[in-house]
Design a protein around this motif. Structure first.
Motif, PDB file in Angstrom:
ATOM      1  N   SER A 560       0.582  -1.296  -0.156  1.00 47.93           N
ATOM      2  CA  SER A 560      -0.290  -0.010   0.235  1.00 47.93           C
ATOM      3  C   SER A 560       0.321   1.720  -0.049  1.00 47.93           C
ATOM      4  CB  SER A 560      -1.315   0.103   1.396  1.00 47.93           C
ATOM      5  OG  SER A 560      -0.066   0.105   2.499  1.00 47.93           O
ATOM      6  N   PHE A 561       0.209   2.549   0.201  1.00 54.39           N
ATOM      7  CA  PHE A 561       0.975   3.481   0.137  1.00 54.39           C
ATOM      8  C   PHE A 561       2.048   3.938   1.277  1.00 54.39           C
ATOM      9  CE2 PHE A 561      -2.326   4.528  -3.726  1.00 54.39           C
ATOM     10  CZ  PHE A 561      -0.978   4.911  -4.505  1.00 54.39           C
ATOM     11  N   SER A 562       2.496   4.258   1.458  1.00 58.17           N
ATOM     12  CA  SER A 562       3.445   5.238   2.954  1.00 58.17           C
ATOM     13  C   SER A 562       2.176   6.342   3.304  1.00 58.17           C
ATOM     14  CB  SER A 562       4.498   5.436   2.624  1.00 58.17           C
ATOM     15  OG  SER A 562       5.328   4.305   2.115  1.00 58.17           O
ATOM     16  N   PHE A 563       1.277   6.526   2.292  1.00 55.01           N
ATOM     17  CA  PHE A 563      -0.271   7.599   2.907  1.00 55.01           C
ATOM     18  C   PHE A 563      -1.128   7.206   3.830  1.00 55.01           C
ATOM     19  CE2 PHE A 563       1.827   8.708  -1.834  1.00 55.01           C
ATOM     20  CZ  PHE A 563       3.233   9.477  -1.246  1.00 55.01           C
ATOM     21  N   SER A 564      -1.337   8.031   4.457  1.00 58.84           N
ATOM     22  CA  SER A 564      -2.585   7.813   5.200  1.00 58.84           C
ATOM     23  C   SER A 564      -3.774   8.461   5.185  1.00 58.84           C
ATOM     24  CB  SER A 564      -2.188   6.834   6.496  1.00 58.84           C
ATOM     25  OG  SER A 564      -2.258   7.808   6.596  1.00 58.84           O
ATOM     26  N   ASP A 565      -4.889   8.231   5.993  1.00 59.69           N
ATOM     27  CA  ASP A 565      -6.439   9.047   5.958  1.00 59.69           C
ATOM     28  C   ASP A 565      -6.278   9.748   7.597  1.00 59.69           C
ATOM     29  OD1 ASP A 565      -8.543  10.318   6.152  1.00 59.69           O
ATOM     30  OD2 ASP A 565      -9.633   8.229   5.459  1.00 59.69           O
ATOM     31  N   ARG A 595       1.765   7.481   7.045  1.00 60.26           N
ATOM     32  CA  ARG A 595       2.091   6.794   8.199  1.00 60.26           C
ATOM     33  C   ARG A 595       2.716   6.669   9.477  1.00 60.26           C
ATOM     34  NH1 ARG A 595       1.849   1.503   4.971  1.00 60.26           N
ATOM     35  NH2 ARG A 595       4.526   1.342   4.331  1.00 60.26           N
ATOM     36  N   ARG A 596       2.238   6.521  10.801  1.00 60.41           N
ATOM     37  CA  ARG A 596       3.160   6.510  12.117  1.00 60.41           C
ATOM     38  C   ARG A 596       2.754   4.840  11.983  1.00 60.41           C
ATOM     39  NH1 ARG A 596       0.764  10.441  16.143  1.00 60.41           N
ATOM     40  NH2 ARG A 596      -1.348   9.554  15.438  1.00 60.41           N
ATOM     41  N   THR A 597       1.974   4.317  11.713  1.00 63.56           N
ATOM     42  CA  THR A 597       1.915   2.642  11.704  1.00 63.56           C
ATOM     43  C   THR A 597       1.527   2.248  10.623  1.00 63.56           C
ATOM     44  OG1 THR A 597       0.798   0.900  12.695  1.00 63.56           O
ATOM     45  CG2 THR A 597      -0.104   3.010  12.752  1.00 63.56           C
ATOM     46  N   LEU A 598       1.883   0.817  10.390  1.00 65.73           N
ATOM     47  CA  LEU A 598       1.184   0.815   9.070  1.00 65.73           C
ATOM     48  C   LEU A 598       0.015  -0.415   8.778  1.00 65.73           C
ATOM     49  CD1 LEU A 598       4.648   0.190   8.857  1.00 65.73           C
ATOM     50  CD2 LEU A 598       4.298  -1.720   7.776  1.00 65.73           C
ATOM     51  N   LEU A 599      -0.510  -0.140  10.422  1.00 65.59           N
ATOM     52  CA  LEU A 599      -1.760  -0.221  10.629  1.00 65.59           C
ATOM     53  C   LEU A 599      -2.688   0.879   9.905  1.00 65.59           C
ATOM     54  CD1 LEU A 599      -2.592  -1.319  14.601  1.00 65.59           C
ATOM     55  CD2 LEU A 599      -1.636  -2.642  12.429  1.00 65.59           C
ATOM     56  N   SER A 600      -2.141   1.542   9.861  1.00 65.63           N
ATOM     57  CA  SER A 600      -2.787   2.954   9.063  1.00 65.63           C
ATOM     58  C   SER A 600      -3.211   2.485   7.852  1.00 65.63           C
ATOM     59  CB  SER A 600      -2.194   4.552   9.244  1.00 65.63           C
ATOM     60  OG  SER A 600      -2.085   4.989  10.549  1.00 65.63           O
ATOM     61  N   SER A 601      -2.453   1.531   6.790  1.00 63.65           N
ATOM     62  CA  SER A 601      -2.774   0.745   5.628  1.00 63.65           C
ATOM     63  C   SER A 601      -3.695   0.053   5.637  1.00 63.65           C
ATOM     64  CB  SER A 601      -0.901   0.875   4.597  1.00 63.65           C
ATOM     65  OG  SER A 601      -0.587   2.650   4.632  1.00 63.65           O
ATOM     66  N   LEU A 602      -3.081  -1.008   6.578  1.00 61.91           N
ATOM     67  CA  LEU A 602      -4.099  -2.577   6.126  1.00 61.91           C
ATOM     68  C   LEU A 602      -4.837  -2.511   7.067  1.00 61.91           C
ATOM     69  CD1 LEU A 602      -0.785  -4.275   7.703  1.00 61.91           C
ATOM     70  CD2 LEU A 602      -1.934  -4.302   6.007  1.00 61.91           C
ATOM     71  N   SER A 639       9.118  -1.684   9.675  1.00 64.51           N
ATOM     72  CA  SER A 639       8.531  -2.526  10.329  1.00 64.51           C
ATOM     73  C   SER A 639       7.517  -3.381   9.105  1.00 64.51           C
ATOM     74  CB  SER A 639       7.980  -1.548  10.671  1.00 64.51           C
ATOM     75  OG  SER A 639       7.777  -0.177  11.623  1.00 64.51           O
ATOM     76  N   LEU A 640       7.384  -4.570   9.985  1.00 64.68           N
ATOM     77  CA  LEU A 640       6.948  -5.618   9.768  1.00 64.68           C
ATOM     78  C   LEU A 640       5.183  -5.449  10.338  1.00 64.68           C
ATOM     79  CD1 LEU A 640       7.325  -9.163   8.820  1.00 64.68           C
ATOM     80  CD2 LEU A 640       5.450  -8.799  10.194  1.00 64.68           C
ATOM     81  N   ALA A 641       4.273  -5.415  10.225  1.00 71.71           N
ATOM     82  CA  ALA A 641       3.091  -5.002  10.682  1.00 71.71           C
ATOM     83  C   ALA A 641       1.445  -6.247  10.696  1.00 71.71           C
ATOM     84  CB  ALA A 641       2.124  -4.021  10.353  1.00 71.71           C
ATOM     85  N   LEU A 642       1.049  -7.386  11.149  1.00 73.62           N
ATOM     86  CA  LEU A 642       0.061  -8.163  11.166  1.00 73.62           C
ATOM     87  C   LEU A 642      -1.245  -7.289  11.502  1.00 73.62           C
ATOM     88  CD1 LEU A 642       2.488  -9.642  11.918  1.00 73.62           C
ATOM     89  CD2 LEU A 642       1.364 -11.538  11.611  1.00 73.62           C
ATOM     90  N   VAL A 643      -3.008  -7.763  10.944  1.00 72.27           N
ATOM     91  CA  VAL A 643      -3.601  -8.201  11.194  1.00 72.27           C
ATOM     92  C   VAL A 643      -4.345  -9.024  10.620  1.00 72.27           C
ATOM     93  CG1 VAL A 643      -4.643  -6.457   8.593  1.00 72.27           C
ATOM     94  CG2 VAL A 643      -5.734  -5.966  10.631  1.00 72.27           C
ATOM     95  N   TRP A 726      -7.194  -8.266  15.391  1.00 68.52           N
ATOM     96  CA  TRP A 726      -5.796  -8.768  16.152  1.00 68.52           C
ATOM     97  C   TRP A 726      -4.574  -7.729  15.159  1.00 68.52           C
ATOM     98  CZ3 TRP A 726      -6.404 -10.327  20.983  1.00 68.52           C
ATOM     99  CH2 TRP A 726      -7.690 -10.469  21.781  1.00 68.52           C
ATOM    100  N   VAL A 727      -4.247  -6.836  15.941  1.00 68.25           N
ATOM    101  CA  VAL A 727      -2.940  -6.165  15.007  1.00 68.25           C
ATOM    102  C   VAL A 727      -1.838  -7.008  15.770  1.00 68.25           C
ATOM    103  CG1 VAL A 727      -4.495  -4.800  14.160  1.00 68.25           C
ATOM    104  CG2 VAL A 727      -3.453  -4.495  16.227  1.00 68.25           C
TER     105      VAL A 727
END
Length: 844
Positions: A560-565, A595-602, A639-643, A726-727
């Motif tokens: 995804s983009f590095s930009f977020s809402d 994004r400060r965290t990859l959750l913003s994209s996931l 970083s590596l993120a999971l959702v 879960w994240v």
């Protein structure tokens, strides 16, 4: 840009072919996209004169003409050559008119390239021996409905290709955005003269501009937007004889450069635009009310442009106005109210310098792309308006015997582009190009490019040079001092770029000029001398291994983009994350911050899939997270993120259950090295506001936080219309570092293990990890592993306490352990638990 080769060679004429000239320009960075002729190939078309016209006997819209195509003196009294009878339907055919005649057997151009052959035919019963041509029939742009009317002095019988110069070559030049100075004959001629080491023909050509005699009349001009228009010139011209058509030489120059013909006044401004590169605009002086004002538009103002398009302005456009409103969109297009027509005899000519930032983007806003906007957006020579105005007024006065008024000049010199000195270390020329070029040759190239070499020195005599510098040279001294670190004990040049070369700012720009004029073909091919670092960076391989582990666990990778809402960033806000960076020019409103965290994209990816009946979603992503309110403060963390949401297993015939914390923990722990001892990893309570306070934790190894995992806070999930989610997010650098620690692989011991179990009664608030740490420390080096295998609270257990049972394994690699050794270590563990945690040993 299309330009006539013939026109170009009138300025500078090197002794080479068209193809060689095109190759020279291409190698100098001005790529030639195509070489074409003015008109496509056709034959058999000559100049003719209509000597008789009769109505067609059987068609009201057709006329029967008699056309002479035989030159004067070519006929004898004994055998006169008859005129051609040609049936014509053009509404503008008149007696005595000179026209282009396609004779029988002529081949006219067609769009498919096959050509159309003219044959003798009958039209409504009347024989026609050819065809009278409009402009489009001979591949020229149509300027009127009907036949192409040739000048009265067009020689009868002449080949139309020769007469109109239709075989002349047109060079289609691809001009890069930084070379706006080459969007003219003047600019290209300068380049050709330098490349071929020819005299400066452009200077000789521009010197022919002579100011005409002036009458005492000058327009009133006010400029209120000086930063956008620091130089504005206006000059009136009166009593223009409009019966005089555009001269043939000017028509040919315009047609051979791909331009359409309009009327004389418009043709003159287009001619000067192509010749010198300065856009001009002619206003009908009789339609201007009061003073001319250069100002910014008022939001909501409307203007009908010359293309009959009406635009509504937003307020940041530069406009030319009078007392009754807007006259033109500055630097882009004029307005219909003040347009020049065939009846216009008095005009005001505008020649100005508009700052590129004041014009950039405005034309595209209204779907426009004009020759003027193309040049002003890239930058026009700010010293050119006076020369171009004098050239245009001279042409009008000389050709039509008009009278020129006084020039009104409004200038704000402080807003003109400054000419800053550029320091060029000669050693840097060699370092960048890779060859030694004689300093004299470098100075020669720069001088021919109109670059002033104002100083040449070496650092060893810099002190003397400093003492001799005046205050006016302070900019030169500052520029030189900034370059000293790269030019110690090497000669350097201090240069000033000409006003038309606004793309020259730094030493590398000058080096590029030296290289292209010296000739890229003259630079020998050499292998680069590279210092190769043979050390292997395994980060990509290790990251790929982590990805494959998650794929094996049923996850899918998201990119995804590095930009977020910004709305999602507010939901995931926590002071411990740091500040968020807002984008100055976001590509859309929902991608406005970093994004400060990859959750913003996931999380939006999860929403998208849930909305499409995908109830079980497992995503992971690797990428950068960004923390910092400004670019200078920005910290980027790989970083590596999971959702995860939904059930543990895919839909199946066996029993299933919802995902829980321990399922997520298992998936995350699979990312850790298999050689990592359990004692080296601990979990601590996580305090992030967007995670569930009772079902979240930080992962810590050797005192460093690897990341966090847990349940997305129910309030956040509800705001995003998500079920239980879960994240987790881990920092890649410390995680990869665990794989690089070089854990020693030991041969399994031949000797038996010794197991001891221990059951203790402790306060229920004491975390299991604290007890495990005590056991590891007190158990000694021979304690290989331990684990908790029972937890009990209930009957026979005091309130506020709980019973925990641990298994402990001892083993030696060299011999069988004696009971005494194990018993001593066991007693050490019990004493440590009692002293540090108040544990009580349970007998049963």
């Amino acid at each position: 840009m299309k330009i006539s080769e013939q026109w170009l060679r009138e300025w500078v004429n090197p002794n080479n072919t068209t193809e060689a000239l095109a190759d020279q320009l291409t190698m100098a960075g001005l790529e030639i996209d195509a070489i074409t002729t003015v008109a496509a190939e056709f034959s058999g078309v000559v100049v003719g004169e209509v000597i008789a016209i009769e109505p067609h006997p059987d068609a009201d819209k057709l006329k029967v003409t008699q056309v002479n195509i035989h030159p004067v003196g070519s006929q004898s009294a004994e055998s006169p050559q008859p005129a051609l009878q040609i049936v014509c339907g053009a509404p503008n055919v008149t007696l005595g008119m000179k026209v282009a005649v396609a004779t029988v057997g002529a081949t006219l151009p067609t769009s498919d390239g096959k050509g159309f052959k003219i044959k003798k035919s009958k039209l409504r019963g009347v024989e026609s021996q050819g065809m009278l041509c409009g402009a489009s029939e001979i591949d020229l742009p149509d300027t009127m409905d009907g036949l192409l009317e040739l000048p009265k002095d067009a020689p009868i019988g002449a080949n139309i290709r020769d007469y109109l110069g239709l075989d002349a070559k047109i060079l289609d030049v691809s001009i890069t955005p930084n070379r706006g100075d080459c969007l003219s004959v003047l600019g290209l001629a300068r380049e050709i003269a330098v490349i071929n080491n020819l005299p400066a023909m452009p200077a000789a050509k521009t010197s022919m501009v002579v100011a005409p005699e002036l009458i005492a009349s000058a327009p009133s001009v006010t400029v209120t937007a000086s930063s956008g228009c620091p130089r504005y010139l206006a000059q009136p011209v009166f009593d223009i004889n409009r019966s005089i058509a555009t001269p043939k030489w000017m028509q040919q120059a315009l047609l051979q450069s791909g331009q359409r013909l309009h009327n004389f006044l418009v043709d003159v401004t287009n001619y000067v635009l192509l010749e010198l590169g300065q856009p001009l605009h002619a206003f009908d002086a009789d339609k201007i009310s009061g003073s001319i004002v250069v100002r910014e538009a008022v939001a909501g103002e409307q203007l009908q442009l010359l293309n009959e398009q009406t635009v509504t302005l937003t307020g940041d456009e530069l406009v030319i106005a009078d007392d009754n409103g807007i006259l033109a969109l500055a630097g882009i297009m004029g307005g219909m109210r003040s347009r020049v027509t065939d009846a216009t005899t008095n005009i005001v000519l505008e020649s100005a310098f508009f700052a590129p930032l004041a014009i950039a983007g405005r034309a595209r806003r209204f779907g426009l792309h004009t020759d003027a906007s193309q040049r002003f957006e890239r930058g026009v020579d700010f010293e050119l308006p006076n020369t171009a105005l004098a050239r245009a007024v001279t042409l009008i006065v000389d050709i039509t015997e008009a009278q020129a008024g006084q020039i009104t000049r409004v200038e704000a010199l402080e807003y003109l582009p400054p000419r800053q000195p550029i320091v060029l270390p000669l050693q840097k020329v060699k370092d960048v190009i890779g060859i030694d070029i004689a300093p004299a040759r470098i100075v020669e190239i720069l001088t021919k490019l109109d670059i002033d070499v104002v100083e040449s020195a070496t650092d060893k005599n810099e002190n003397d040079s400093e003492e001799n510098d005046s205050e006016n040279n302070s900019a030169i001294k500052q520029s030189r001092s900034q370059s000293q670190s790269g030019s110690k004990h090497h000669p350097y040049l201090t240069c000033l770029a000409p006003s038309h070369r606004f793309d020259l700012d730094i030493a590398e720009d000058l080096i590029e000029e030296i290289a292209r004029i010296y000739g890229y073909d003259n630079i020998p091919n050499t292998l680069p001398n590279l210092g190769v670092d043979m050390r292997y960076d395994d980060s990509a391989d290790l990251t790929q291994g982590l990805k494959l582990t998650l794929v094996d666990a049923g996850y899918m990778e998201a990119i995804s983009f590095s930009f977020s809402d910004e709305k999602i960033e507010r939901l995931l806000d926590d002071p411990k994350l740091g500040n968020v960076l807002s984008l100055a020019n976001p590509i859309s409103a929902d991608l406005a911050v970093m994004r400060r965290t990859l959750l913003s994209s996931l999380l939006p990816c999860v929403q998208y899939n849930l909305n499409r009946q995908q109830s079980r979603v497992r995503f992971f992503e690797t990428g950068l997270s960004f923390v910092g309110a400004t670019v200078s403060e920005l910290v980027q963390t790989p970083s590596l993120a999971l959702v995860v949401t939904g059930e543990v297993y895919p839909e199946q015939a066996y029993s299933n259950r919802p995902m829980d914390f321990y399922d997520l923990k298992r998936d995350v722990q699979q990312l850790l090295p298999a050689t990592l001892r359990d004692a080296a990893l601990t979990y601590e309570r996580c305090e992030l506001a967007f995670l569930h306070p009772g079902q979240s934790a930080n992962m810590v190894s050797a005192g460093e936080t690897l990341g966090w995992l847990g349940q997305l806070h129910p309030s956040v999930a509800q705001s995003l219309d998500l079920p239980t989610t879960w994240v987790a997010q881990l920092s890649l650098e410390p995680l990869i570092a665990l794989y690089r620690m070089g854990h020693e692989i030991q041969t399994p011991s031949k000797f038996p293990q010794v197991r001891r179990d221990i059951a203790i009664l402790v306060d229920a608030n004491i975390p299991r990890q604290a007890l495990s740490a005590t056991i590891s420390q007190a158990g000694g080096d021979l304690l290989q592993q331990h684990w908790l295998f029972d937890v009990y609270q209930g009957a026979h257990i005091p309130p506020g306490s709980r019973s925990l049972a641990f298994a402990l394994i001892w083993q030696d690699l060299t011999h069988t352990l004696a009971d005494e050794v194990v018993n001593n270590q066991m007693q050490a563990v019990i004493k440590a638990l009692q002293s540090q945690h108040g544990a009580q040993l349970r007998d049963s």
